[in-house]
Motif scaffolding. Sequence first.
Motif, mmCIF file in Angstrom:
data_model
loop_
_atom_site.group_PDB
_atom_site.id
_atom_site.type_symbol
_atom_site.label_atom_id
_atom_site.label_comp_id
_atom_site.label_asym_id
_atom_site.label_seq_id
_atom_site.Cartn_x
_atom_site.Cartn_y
_atom_site.Cartn_z
ATOM 1 N N LEU A 91 39.255 40.802 5.463
ATOM 2 C CA LEU A 91 38.404 41.990 5.467
ATOM 3 C C LEU A 91 38.375 42.546 6.884
ATOM 4 O O LEU A 91 38.332 41.777 7.847
ATOM 5 C CB LEU A 91 36.987 41.618 5.023
ATOM 6 C CG LEU A 91 35.876 42.656 5.183
ATOM 7 C CD1 LEU A 91 36.128 43.874 4.302
ATOM 8 C CD2 LEU A 91 34.510 42.041 4.850
ATOM 9 N N VAL A 92 38.424 43.878 7.007
ATOM 10 C CA VAL A 92 38.331 44.540 8.312
ATOM 11 C C VAL A 92 37.061 45.379 8.347
ATOM 12 O O VAL A 92 36.789 46.155 7.418
ATOM 13 C CB VAL A 92 39.552 45.441 8.573
ATOM 14 C CG1 VAL A 92 39.458 46.067 9.961
ATOM 15 C CG2 VAL A 92 40.852 44.666 8.442
ATOM 16 N N ILE A 93 36.294 45.228 9.428
ATOM 17 C CA ILE A 93 35.092 46.040 9.628
ATOM 18 C C ILE A 93 35.294 46.859 10.896
ATOM 19 O O ILE A 93 35.476 46.302 11.983
ATOM 20 C CB ILE A 93 33.824 45.176 9.750
ATOM 21 C CG1 ILE A 93 33.591 44.384 8.453
ATOM 22 C CG2 ILE A 93 32.606 46.049 10.068
ATOM 23 C CD1 ILE A 93 32.409 43.440 8.500
ATOM 24 N N GLY A 94 35.296 48.186 10.756
ATOM 25 C CA GLY A 94 35.350 49.073 11.917
ATOM 26 C C GLY A 94 33.946 49.422 12.355
ATOM 27 O O GLY A 94 33.152 49.946 11.564
ATOM 28 N N ALA A 103 41.160 52.554 14.324
ATOM 29 C CA ALA A 103 41.903 51.328 14.618
ATOM 30 C C ALA A 103 41.775 50.325 13.476
ATOM 31 O O ALA A 103 42.737 49.612 13.154
ATOM 32 C CB ALA A 103 41.406 50.720 15.922
ATOM 33 N N ALA A 104 40.592 50.264 12.854
ATOM 34 C CA ALA A 104 40.398 49.339 11.731
ATOM 35 C C ALA A 104 41.390 49.624 10.609
ATOM 36 O O ALA A 104 41.913 48.706 9.960
ATOM 37 C CB ALA A 104 38.967 49.437 11.216
ATOM 38 N N ILE A 137 38.444 47.570 3.761
ATOM 39 C CA ILE A 137 37.828 48.078 4.991
ATOM 40 C C ILE A 137 36.370 48.450 4.733
ATOM 41 O O ILE A 137 36.041 49.076 3.728
ATOM 42 C CB ILE A 137 38.571 49.333 5.491
ATOM 43 C CG1 ILE A 137 40.051 49.030 5.742
ATOM 44 C CG2 ILE A 137 37.917 49.909 6.747
ATOM 45 C CD1 ILE A 137 40.913 50.285 5.864
ATOM 46 N N ILE A 138 35.510 48.057 5.667
ATOM 47 C CA ILE A 138 34.149 48.590 5.766
ATOM 48 C C ILE A 138 34.066 49.345 7.082
ATOM 49 O O ILE A 138 34.487 48.836 8.124
ATOM 50 C CB ILE A 138 33.085 47.470 5.732
ATOM 51 C CG1 ILE A 138 33.075 46.757 4.377
ATOM 52 C CG2 ILE A 138 31.699 48.035 6.037
ATOM 53 C CD1 ILE A 138 32.119 45.574 4.316
ATOM 54 N N GLU A 139 33.555 50.564 7.040
ATOM 55 C CA GLU A 139 33.360 51.328 8.271
ATOM 56 C C GLU A 139 31.875 51.491 8.560
ATOM 57 O O GLU A 139 31.079 51.764 7.654
ATOM 58 C CB GLU A 139 34.007 52.710 8.164
ATOM 59 C CG GLU A 139 35.510 52.707 7.935
ATOM 60 C CD GLU A 139 36.348 52.401 9.177
ATOM 61 O OE1 GLU A 139 35.885 51.634 10.053
ATOM 62 O OE2 GLU A 139 37.471 52.925 9.261
ATOM 63 N N LEU A 172 43.862 53.238 2.511
ATOM 64 C CA LEU A 172 43.057 53.148 3.728
ATOM 65 C C LEU A 172 41.694 53.819 3.609
ATOM 66 O O LEU A 172 40.956 53.885 4.588
ATOM 67 C CB LEU A 172 43.840 53.727 4.909
ATOM 68 C CG LEU A 172 45.176 53.025 5.177
ATOM 69 C CD1 LEU A 172 45.882 53.655 6.371
ATOM 70 C CD2 LEU A 172 44.976 51.533 5.403
ATOM 71 N N PHE A 173 41.356 54.305 2.424
ATOM 72 C CA PHE A 173 39.964 54.692 2.213
ATOM 73 C C PHE A 173 39.087 53.458 2.402
ATOM 74 O O PHE A 173 39.370 52.398 1.829
ATOM 75 C CB PHE A 173 39.749 55.215 0.799
ATOM 76 C CG PHE A 173 40.057 56.664 0.598
ATOM 77 C CD1 PHE A 173 39.206 57.650 1.081
ATOM 78 C CD2 PHE A 173 41.202 57.051 -0.084
ATOM 79 C CE1 PHE A 173 39.485 58.998 0.882
ATOM 80 C CE2 PHE A 173 41.492 58.392 -0.294
ATOM 81 C CZ PHE A 173 40.627 59.368 0.201
ATOM 82 N N PRO A 174 38.007 53.539 3.174
ATOM 83 C CA PRO A 174 37.079 52.413 3.224
ATOM 84 C C PRO A 174 36.531 52.112 1.831
ATOM 85 O O PRO A 174 36.274 53.026 1.045
ATOM 86 C CB PRO A 174 35.959 52.905 4.151
ATOM 87 C CG PRO A 174 36.548 54.051 4.906
ATOM 88 C CD PRO A 174 37.568 54.676 4.008
ATOM 89 N N ARG A 175 36.388 50.826 1.537
ATOM 90 C CA ARG A 175 35.722 50.482 0.266
ATOM 91 C C ARG A 175 34.245 50.869 0.337
ATOM 92 O O ARG A 175 33.679 51.365 -0.625
ATOM 93 C CB ARG A 175 35.851 48.973 0.003
ATOM 94 C CG ARG A 175 37.271 48.470 -0.067
ATOM 95 C CD ARG A 175 37.980 48.864 -1.342
ATOM 96 N NE ARG A 175 39.294 48.247 -1.424
ATOM 97 C CZ ARG A 175 39.539 47.051 -1.929
ATOM 98 N NH1 ARG A 175 38.544 46.334 -2.444
ATOM 99 N NH2 ARG A 175 40.756 46.552 -1.942
#
Length: 397
Positions: A91-94, A103-104, A137-139, A172-175
């Motif tokens: 999981l990536v958190i920006g 960058a995330a 991704i979570i932003e 690449l849309f944030p979930r």
Amino acid sequence: MQNFTFYLPTRIIFGPGKLEVVGEEARHLGQRAIIITGKRSSSAHGIIHRVTDLLEKEGVGAVVFDKIEPNPRAATIDEAARLARENGCDLVIGLGGGSPMDAAKGVATAALSGRPVWDHVSHGQPFVRPVKDALPIIEIPTLAATGSEANSGAVITNWETHEKATLFHPLLFPRVSIVDPELTVTVSPDYTIDGGIDIISHVIEGFFTGAENTPLQDRFSLALIRTVMENLPRVVTDPKDINARSQLSWCSTVALSGMVNVGRGGAFPLHAMEHALSGHYDISHGRGLALLLPRLMEYTYQSRPDKFAMMTRELFDIHGSQEDEIELGRKAIDGMIKFLESVGRHLKMSDVGINDDARFETMAEDTIRIYSAKKGYIDNPKPLYKDDIVRIFRKAM
């Protein structure tokens, strides 16, 4: 109006205090997160520790990568992607402004592809390696500016070649995006203002360059611009004005979500030129936009007098006869300059440290090669060829 398909799969959680749900949201997406953030502000104000504590309470591990620069660099993103792979992150958190959030998206791509992120970025090369998979991704924006929390795009810089270009893919849309205006309170006035200019630019370009007969989209654009113009000075005067902060945060999220431009389309000539500017000189994106915006408006207005006149009437409450649309449209430029002056952003090149035109031709060539190589010009109501772009840069001197 154009036919369209509108797709926005991101779940947006909005409001002061909503950062508290990050652990619960992350638990549904992964077991070990890599948090992508900048070098200073998130750490200095304790936001990273809040996020890691909230993740830990929900049983989600975390690795922090806090080296992201403004105008995030491909090499730094590749370093973060390696760290994500080495630590088994799923999981990536920006966390931060547009640079960490963009960058995330790059990390989510490169961590799985195993390739340099620049291979996936469209920068004028004949073959762009497609994105085939990406980590969820979570932003979490800490600045109202880029709107990266509600779209599938990222802007990435290759500092070695001074190219600044885009990465786009539906994966690449944030979930989930957690838009908590309280996180923007500690942002400096300078970056708050730069963020507001970025929001305005996201909707003003489609307004000037998009299809005719789109009254809803046009009025939506002008409403967003007016809301920023009303609330940005309030936040500069009182940084703790949460209502004004909330207005700016929601404008940021909506502006580049696709919701405003859908059915209207349009080009982004201002952003294309600014990317070349900050790709070479590493200046704040919002500052570069403020520098170029009135010059591009001056270049364009006689080719789209109806839209400029509409802006004059509805945004600046100045009215004139239909026969004087070009003259009325000219007043939209005056109104925008007065607003930029009011927030300290009516700039010239020397204000951002550029004192000669040595790189202008190269920057103009980069703009066309990266964003419109096949046409040889940048789309605009009055097309922008290399010499036109150079002249706009020089007018900003």
